[in-house]
Motif scaffolding. Structure first.
Motif, PDB file in Angstrom:
ATOM      1  N   PRO A 248     -35.208 -19.334 -25.754  1.00  0.00           N
ATOM      2  CA  PRO A 248     -35.396 -19.690 -24.349  1.00  0.00           C
ATOM      3  C   PRO A 248     -34.639 -20.958 -23.953  1.00  0.00           C
ATOM      4  N   ILE A 249     -34.050 -20.926 -22.760  1.00  0.00           N
ATOM      5  CA  ILE A 249     -33.513 -22.115 -22.113  1.00  0.00           C
ATOM      6  C   ILE A 249     -34.011 -22.106 -20.673  1.00  0.00           C
ATOM      7  N   THR A 250     -33.896 -23.233 -19.984  1.00  0.00           N
ATOM      8  CA  THR A 250     -34.391 -23.324 -18.613  1.00  0.00           C
ATOM      9  C   THR A 250     -33.272 -23.053 -17.614  1.00  0.00           C
ATOM     10  N   LEU A 251     -33.671 -22.818 -16.377  1.00  0.00           N
ATOM     11  CA  LEU A 251     -32.675 -22.662 -15.311  1.00  0.00           C
ATOM     12  C   LEU A 251     -31.899 -23.952 -15.100  1.00  0.00           C
TER      13      LEU A 251
ATOM     14  N   VAL B  75     -16.613 -17.554  -5.801  1.00  0.00           N
ATOM     15  CA  VAL B  75     -16.020 -16.815  -6.913  1.00  0.00           C
ATOM     16  C   VAL B  75     -15.936 -17.697  -8.155  1.00  0.00           C
ATOM     17  N   ARG B  76     -15.483 -18.933  -7.959  1.00  0.00           N
ATOM     18  CA  ARG B  76     -15.365 -19.846  -9.094  1.00  0.00           C
ATOM     19  C   ARG B  76     -16.734 -20.135  -9.716  1.00  0.00           C
ATOM     20  N   ARG B  77     -17.747 -20.308  -8.876  1.00  0.00           N
ATOM     21  CA  ARG B  77     -19.080 -20.613  -9.400  1.00  0.00           C
ATOM     22  C   ARG B  77     -19.663 -19.417 -10.145  1.00  0.00           C
ATOM     23  N   ILE B  78     -19.471 -18.222  -9.610  1.00  0.00           N
ATOM     24  CA  ILE B  78     -19.944 -17.011 -10.290  1.00  0.00           C
ATOM     25  C   ILE B  78     -19.259 -16.865 -11.652  1.00  0.00           C
ATOM     26  N   ALA B  79     -17.945 -17.101 -11.671  1.00  0.00           N
ATOM     27  CA  ALA B  79     -17.205 -17.028 -12.933  1.00  0.00           C
ATOM     28  C   ALA B  79     -17.686 -18.087 -13.909  1.00  0.00           C
ATOM     29  N   ALA B  80     -17.978 -19.292 -13.409  1.00  0.00           N
ATOM     30  CA  ALA B  80     -18.477 -20.366 -14.267  1.00  0.00           C
ATOM     31  C   ALA B  80     -19.841 -19.996 -14.856  1.00  0.00           C
ATOM     32  N   LEU B  81     -20.695 -19.364 -14.045  1.00  0.00           N
ATOM     33  CA  LEU B  81     -21.993 -18.919 -14.542  1.00  0.00           C
ATOM     34  C   LEU B  81     -21.820 -17.901 -15.656  1.00  0.00           C
ATOM     35  N   LYS B  82     -20.911 -16.969 -15.469  1.00  0.00           N
ATOM     36  CA  LYS B  82     -20.658 -15.967 -16.508  1.00  0.00           C
ATOM     37  C   LYS B  82     -20.219 -16.629 -17.804  1.00  0.00           C
TER      38      LYS B  82
ATOM     39  N   GLN C   6     -30.734 -18.968  -7.066  1.00  0.00           N
ATOM     40  CA  GLN C   6     -29.867 -19.072  -5.892  1.00  0.00           C
ATOM     41  C   GLN C   6     -30.188 -20.287  -5.041  1.00  0.00           C
ATOM     42  N   GLU C   7     -31.442 -20.729  -5.062  1.00  0.00           N
ATOM     43  CA  GLU C   7     -31.790 -21.947  -4.337  1.00  0.00           C
ATOM     44  C   GLU C   7     -31.129 -23.163  -4.968  1.00  0.00           C
TER      45      GLU C   7
ATOM     46  N   GLY D 212      -9.394   4.220  -7.969  1.00  0.00           N
ATOM     47  CA  GLY D 212      -8.302   3.272  -7.804  1.00  0.00           C
ATOM     48  C   GLY D 212      -8.539   2.273  -6.692  1.00  0.00           C
ATOM     49  N   GLU D 213      -9.776   2.214  -6.198  1.00  0.00           N
ATOM     50  CA  GLU D 213     -10.119   1.273  -5.136  1.00  0.00           C
ATOM     51  C   GLU D 213     -10.893   0.093  -5.730  1.00  0.00           C
ATOM     52  N   LYS D 214     -11.131  -0.917  -4.886  1.00  0.00           N
ATOM     53  CA  LYS D 214     -11.854  -2.099  -5.344  1.00  0.00           C
ATOM     54  C   LYS D 214     -13.296  -2.064  -4.857  1.00  0.00           C
ATOM     55  N   PRO D 215     -14.264  -2.113  -5.780  1.00  0.00           N
ATOM     56  CA  PRO D 215     -15.654  -2.271  -5.342  1.00  0.00           C
ATOM     57  C   PRO D 215     -15.848  -3.655  -4.724  1.00  0.00           C
ATOM     58  N   LYS D 216     -16.923  -3.828  -3.969  1.00  0.00           N
ATOM     59  CA  LYS D 216     -17.109  -5.047  -3.184  1.00  0.00           C
ATOM     60  C   LYS D 216     -17.977  -6.078  -3.905  1.00  0.00           C
ATOM     61  N   LEU D 217     -17.551  -7.332  -3.783  1.00  0.00           N
ATOM     62  CA  LEU D 217     -18.385  -8.472  -4.127  1.00  0.00           C
ATOM     63  C   LEU D 217     -18.993  -8.966  -2.822  1.00  0.00           C
ATOM     64  N   ARG D 218     -20.327  -8.923  -2.736  1.00  0.00           N
ATOM     65  CA  ARG D 218     -20.963  -9.163  -1.441  1.00  0.00           C
ATOM     66  C   ARG D 218     -22.059 -10.216  -1.547  1.00  0.00           C
ATOM     67  N   LYS D 219     -22.635 -10.528  -0.378  1.00  0.00           N
ATOM     68  CA  LYS D 219     -23.798 -11.414  -0.306  1.00  0.00           C
ATOM     69  C   LYS D 219     -25.064 -10.571  -0.393  1.00  0.00           C
ATOM     70  N   HIS D 220     -26.104 -11.169  -0.989  1.00  0.00           N
ATOM     71  CA  HIS D 220     -27.342 -10.424  -1.165  1.00  0.00           C
ATOM     72  C   HIS D 220     -27.918 -10.018   0.188  1.00  0.00           C
ATOM     73  N   PHE D 221     -28.373  -8.789   0.292  1.00  0.00           N
ATOM     74  CA  PHE D 221     -28.791  -8.237   1.580  1.00  0.00           C
ATOM     75  C   PHE D 221     -30.278  -8.364   1.853  1.00  0.00           C
ATOM     76  N   LEU D 222     -31.090  -8.816   0.865  1.00  0.00           N
ATOM     77  CA  LEU D 222     -32.537  -8.889   1.066  1.00  0.00           C
ATOM     78  C   LEU D 222     -33.041 -10.301   1.321  1.00  0.00           C
ATOM     79  N   PHE D 223     -32.633 -11.240   0.482  1.00  0.00           N
ATOM     80  CA  PHE D 223     -33.171 -12.588   0.586  1.00  0.00           C
ATOM     81  C   PHE D 223     -32.609 -13.310   1.803  1.00  0.00           C
ATOM     82  N   ASP D 224     -33.409 -14.212   2.353  1.00  0.00           N
ATOM     83  CA  ASP D 224     -33.040 -14.873   3.600  1.00  0.00           C
ATOM     84  C   ASP D 224     -31.768 -15.687   3.498  1.00  0.00           C
ATOM     85  N   ASP D 225     -31.504 -16.291   2.307  1.00  0.00           N
ATOM     86  CA  ASP D 225     -30.307 -17.143   2.214  1.00  0.00           C
ATOM     87  C   ASP D 225     -29.026 -16.332   2.044  1.00  0.00           C
TER      88      ASP D 225
END
Length: 481
Positions: free
Chosen positions: A202-205, A244-251, A275-276, A356-369
């Protein structure tokens, strides 16, 4: 995963033809090599003049020593004639790995009435002695070398042994506790360790947030490659370059923690603290890592991570898993169901990429932020297996069922509509437990593989819904195609 190593220990008995046994030793080895499996084989050559297991007084210890030194993951005892059952049992007991028992079907007696091998008779004997030694084993019907039932059983056994190896080596990187309201994600960490040897790291957020921020600001090995992959593979027009950079850094941070802790899977608290704190969703990072054979499960689903490793290994790492919610029934098909999650399915499975198409990187559609980071779109259908490891009250089982992708309405997130043989039966079994609303899918038929793997995992009961246990056994015997 390290390469899979099979111990090859062909056996004979002194009262039958040594020459014919040697001939079959060679034929069987050539046959299993022709199956094209990615395995290394360690044999008995050099331990005696024949490379066969036949003399218990000098044979067992030398074979055990060789196989232990090679760290074999399973052992195959083809009976090239009657075989030496006591040595087989001693070796199998000492190694503690999955054991495969089979022998080639006997020919008709010679014209003078003599028989060369009596292989089937020896298989009866060895099966009994293995039971006396409490050695679980897999048996393939006595059949000819070229019989499809031999190939079927051998390949299925290797897949099962792959799954057992991965299960025994399981360590899960746990990033954060389960979401407060998700009581379904409770697990017994102590029991998983005591019962199965499964370790959690285990590690923390806060740990992952700090590591991600450092990588984002100062760079790290793998960051540029992750950014390039995202921009080249996905349509990123809805999100900023900063995201994009932050998502890549998280990965990169998640993979680094997994590598350093020697974890083979990850379970992350994907909402809502992350996400907060970071302003992104981890879904795409989860998807990329799952594509790289480090499966990531959402909502800190530890049992889901165990399921993912079992499924991935059972398919011998030929295709990634996807981690899904069981959500709603198909509006028109009574046996249809929607498999969905916010945006974590592997990109390699997307329908758009196949076109041969590109799937989408999108914003979350449920949470308010509406934080960015979800890989959205439909994934390909075809045949697949749906799996779930779960348990409560000290009892654990593995749900197994076949499904196929079907057409269905568009929905947000990562998704695929499936059809099964009898959804009301599935639903009843899933609700009545010990299962939850999460499952793992994989584009491979691994139900018989995982059914067999459970034989080697004490305390885990196979729970197949389609095919049934009787149908699996009949298929493995060759009674049905």
């Amino acid at each position: 995963m390290a390469r899979f190593i099979l111990g090859y220990a062909p056996t004979r008995r002194f009262v039958f033809s040594a020459e014919d046994a040697y001939r079959y030793k060679v034929l069987i080895r050539e046959k299993i090599e022709s199956f094209g499996l990615d395995i290394d084989i360690v044999d008995l050559e050099g331990l005696n003049e024949e490379g066969l297991l036949y003399d218990d007084l000098i044979g067992a210890e030398a074979i055990i020593e060789r196989f232990r030194a090679a760290k074999v993951d399973a052992v195959f005892f083809p009976h090239c004639n009657f075989g030496t059952e006591d040595t087989v049992a001693r070796v199998g007991k000492a190694l503690g790995v999955p054991v495969l028992l089979w022998g080639p079907r006997d020919e008709a007696p010679l014209e003078d009435g003599m028989r060369l091998r009596d292989t089937q008779c020896g298989l009866f004997a060895t099966g009994k002695v293995l039971r006396r030694f409490n050695v679980p084993f897999t048996y393939i019907t006595n059949s000819r070398v070229d019989d499809p039932v031999f190939e079927r059983g051998f390949v299925n056994f290797v897949g099962a042994a792959h799954a057992v190896k991965a299960f025994r080596e399981l360590r899960i990187l746990q990033i954060g506790p389960r979401p407060t309201s998700f009581w379904t994600m409770m697990c017994n960490e102590g029991e998983l360790l005591e019962r199965f040897g499964i370790e959690l790291h285990p590690i923390t957020l806060v740990d992952i947030q700090r590591a991600t921020r450092k990588i984002e600001q100062h760079g790290a090995p793998g960051l540029d490659e992750a950014i390039a992959y995202i921009k080249e593979t996905l349509d990123t027009t809805e999100v900023t370059d900063e995201a994009v950079r932050r998502i890549a850094a998280l990965k990169v941070a998640m993979k680094r923690y997994a590598t350093e802790s020697k974890s083979t899977a990850i379970a992350i608290q994907c909402w809502s603290s992350l996400q907060e704190a970071m302003g992104i969703m981890p879904c795409l990072a989860n998807a990329i890592l799952t594509d790289e054979q480090i499966p990531v499960t959402c909502e800190t689903d530890i049992h889901g991570a165990i399921t993912s490793i079992l499924a991935q290994a059972a398919a011998m790492h030929q295709t990634p898993t996807f981690f899904a919610d069981l959500t709603i029934r198909h509006p028109d098909n009574p046996n249809g169901e929607l498999l969905f999650h916010c945006g974590n399915f592997p990109v390699s499975l997307s329908v758009e990429q196949a076109k041969g198409e590109k799937p989408k990187l999108r914003k979350h559609f449920l949470f308010d932020d509406h934080s960015p980071g979800t890989h959205e779109g439909e994934i390909r259908g075809g045949g697949m297996t749906i799996v779930r490891f779960d348990g409560d009250h000290g009892e654990y089982s593995l749900f197994l069922g076949r499904a196929r992708g079907i057409e269905g309405p568009y929905t947000r997130g990562s998704y695929v509509w499936i059809e099964v043989n009898d959804w009301p039966l599935w639903e009843q079994k899933l609700v009545e437990g010990p299962y939850v609303h999460h499952a793992v899918g994989i584009h491979a038929d691994i139900v018989p593989v995982l059914y067999e793997a459970c034989k080697y995992i004490p305390g885990l009961q196979a729970d197949p819904v389609d095919p049934t246990e009787q149908e699996i056994q009949a298929w493995l015997r060759g009674s049905i195609q």
